[in-house]
Design an enzyme around this catalytic site. Structure first.
Site, PDB file in Angstrom:
ATOM      1  N   ALA A  66     129.583  67.480  34.828  1.00  0.00           N
ATOM      2  CA  ALA A  66     128.349  66.712  34.523  1.00  0.00           C
ATOM      3  C   ALA A  66     127.350  67.362  34.111  1.00  0.00           C
ATOM      4  O   ALA A  66     127.027  68.721  34.514  1.00  0.00           O
ATOM      5  CB  ALA A  66     128.222  65.702  35.700  1.00  0.00           C
ATOM      6  N   GLY A 111     133.279  67.507  36.243  1.00  0.00           N
ATOM      7  CA  GLY A 111     133.859  66.350  35.488  1.00  0.00           C
ATOM      8  C   GLY A 111     134.602  66.813  34.432  1.00  0.00           C
ATOM      9  O   GLY A 111     135.468  65.794  33.792  1.00  0.00           O
ATOM     10  N   GLU A 114     138.029  66.871  36.076  1.00  0.00           N
ATOM     11  CA  GLU A 114     138.194  65.429  36.354  1.00  0.00           C
ATOM     12  C   GLU A 114     138.610  64.514  35.301  1.00  0.00           C
ATOM     13  O   GLU A 114     139.864  63.731  35.390  1.00  0.00           O
ATOM     14  CB  GLU A 114     136.928  64.831  37.159  1.00  0.00           C
ATOM     15  CG  GLU A 114     136.691  65.319  38.472  1.00  0.00           C
ATOM     16  CD  GLU A 114     135.375  64.933  39.130  1.00  0.00           C
ATOM     17  OE1 GLU A 114     134.519  65.138  38.393  1.00  0.00           O
ATOM     18  OE2 GLU A 114     135.359  64.477  40.126  1.00  0.00           O
ATOM     19  N   GLU A 134     131.288  71.795  42.171  1.00  0.00           N
ATOM     20  CA  GLU A 134     130.314  70.835  42.825  1.00  0.00           C
ATOM     21  C   GLU A 134     129.837  71.358  44.328  1.00  0.00           C
ATOM     22  O   GLU A 134     128.453  71.267  44.289  1.00  0.00           O
ATOM     23  CB  GLU A 134     130.599  69.321  43.067  1.00  0.00           C
ATOM     24  CG  GLU A 134     131.148  68.573  41.715  1.00  0.00           C
ATOM     25  CD  GLU A 134     132.317  68.933  41.304  1.00  0.00           C
ATOM     26  OE1 GLU A 134     133.147  69.560  41.585  1.00  0.00           O
ATOM     27  OE2 GLU A 134     132.589  68.137  40.003  1.00  0.00           O
TER      28      GLU A 134
END
Ligand code: COA
Length: 259
Positions: A66, A111, A114, A134
């Site tokens: 992200a 992300g 993911e 993260e």
């Protein structure tokens, strides 16, 4: 349909979605996530498309997570909203009725890892690296990492990666079952395209039903065995089934129309 952060192209029934922010290692800001959602919807509704390849621009990064600069000053409510938006789009990728292949061409972090896990199949280049860093930012994963990673590699190994934030290379990801195949970078897109070409020869309705059955197995919302029974019955009602069985009996190649 026009996009700012992704490239969308189609060839031989295969649509390629490329996250195109190479100067940010293809980090996902909100707008890019929304565009991926729109692109998946578009591929889903296009009768000419039978498979999707998802990749990143350049040869260094698939998606480096992200976009940290976007959420650094967020409130908790904004954080929850961003996470929910990511979940909605990544679930739509997983729920796409056409197979989505991740061509992981470099960093797949946060992300990025993911999103690769939300795809149905993952091929990786030799330089790919996977991780959920993260915790190093004081965060949990926000786009499904705590739920999908244990499914692929088991709880113990997933927890280790999730709570150390360590990266693993492509060979280790292959060994753990996170990726289907590792190939030299220059062969990655061609290998994904060859795989997609194999898929587009098969019966589209049956493929959609298989993906739905497997999703029901993974998400445990409905009994996947019941889903399979219904899917099997449904497929028998289709013209593709008649075509597939007649082609076998006539000793010819089937031509599936997806109905
Ligand atoms: N969000 C925002 N920008 C990012 C980013 C991210 N997740 N990942 C990389 N970038 C940007 C960098 O800030 C840099 O921009 P700049 O040139 O304007 O400074 C550019 O992309 C290149 O990254 P850089 O860090 O210089 O490359 P590197 O080869 O030294 O390191 C990584 C590559 C992937 C190891 C490193 O960029 C990194 O750790 N990124 C963050 C990964 C992460 O924590 N993801 C999860 C987010 S929740």
């Amino acid at each position: 349909m026009s996009y700012k952060n992704i490239l969308y192209s189609c060839e031989n029934r295969v649509c390629t979605i490329t996250v195109n922010r190479p100067e940010k290692l293809n980090a996902l800001n909100r707008e890019t996530i929304a565009e991926i959602g729109r692109a998946i919807k578009s591929a889903e509704s296009d009768q000419n498309i039978r498979a999707v390849i998802l990749t990143g621009s350049g040869n260094k990064s698939f998606i480096a997570g992200a976009d940290i600069s976007e959420f650094a000053l967020f409130t908790p409510d904004q954080g929850k909203e961003l996470s929910q938006h990511g979940h909605d789009v990544f679930n739509a990728v997983e729920r796409c009725s056409k197979p989505v292949i991740a061509a992981v061409n470099g960093f797949a972090l946060g992300g990025g890892c993911e999103l690769a896990m939300a795809c149905h199949i993952r091929y990786a280049s030799e330089n790919a690296k996977f991780g959920q860093p993260e915790v190093k930012l004081g965060l949990t994963p926000g786009y499904g990492g705590t739920q999908r990673l244990p499914r692929f590699i088991g709880t113990g190994r997933a927890i280790e990666l999730l709570i150390t934030g360590d990266m693993i290379d492509a060979q280790e990801a292959y060994r753990l079952g996170l990726v289907n195949k590792v190939v030299p970078q220059q062969e990655l897109m061609n290998d994904c395209f060859q795989l997609a070409q194999k898929i587009v020869q098969q019966a589209p309705v049956a493929i959609a039903q298989v993906l739905n059955c497997v999703n029901d197995f993974m998400n445990k919302k409905t009994n996947g065995f019941d889903t399979e029974v219904n899917s099997f019955g449904y497929c028998i009602s289709t013209k593709d089934f008649k075509e597939g069985t007649s082609a076998f009996l006539d000793k010819r190649k089937p031509v599936f129309k997806g109905n």
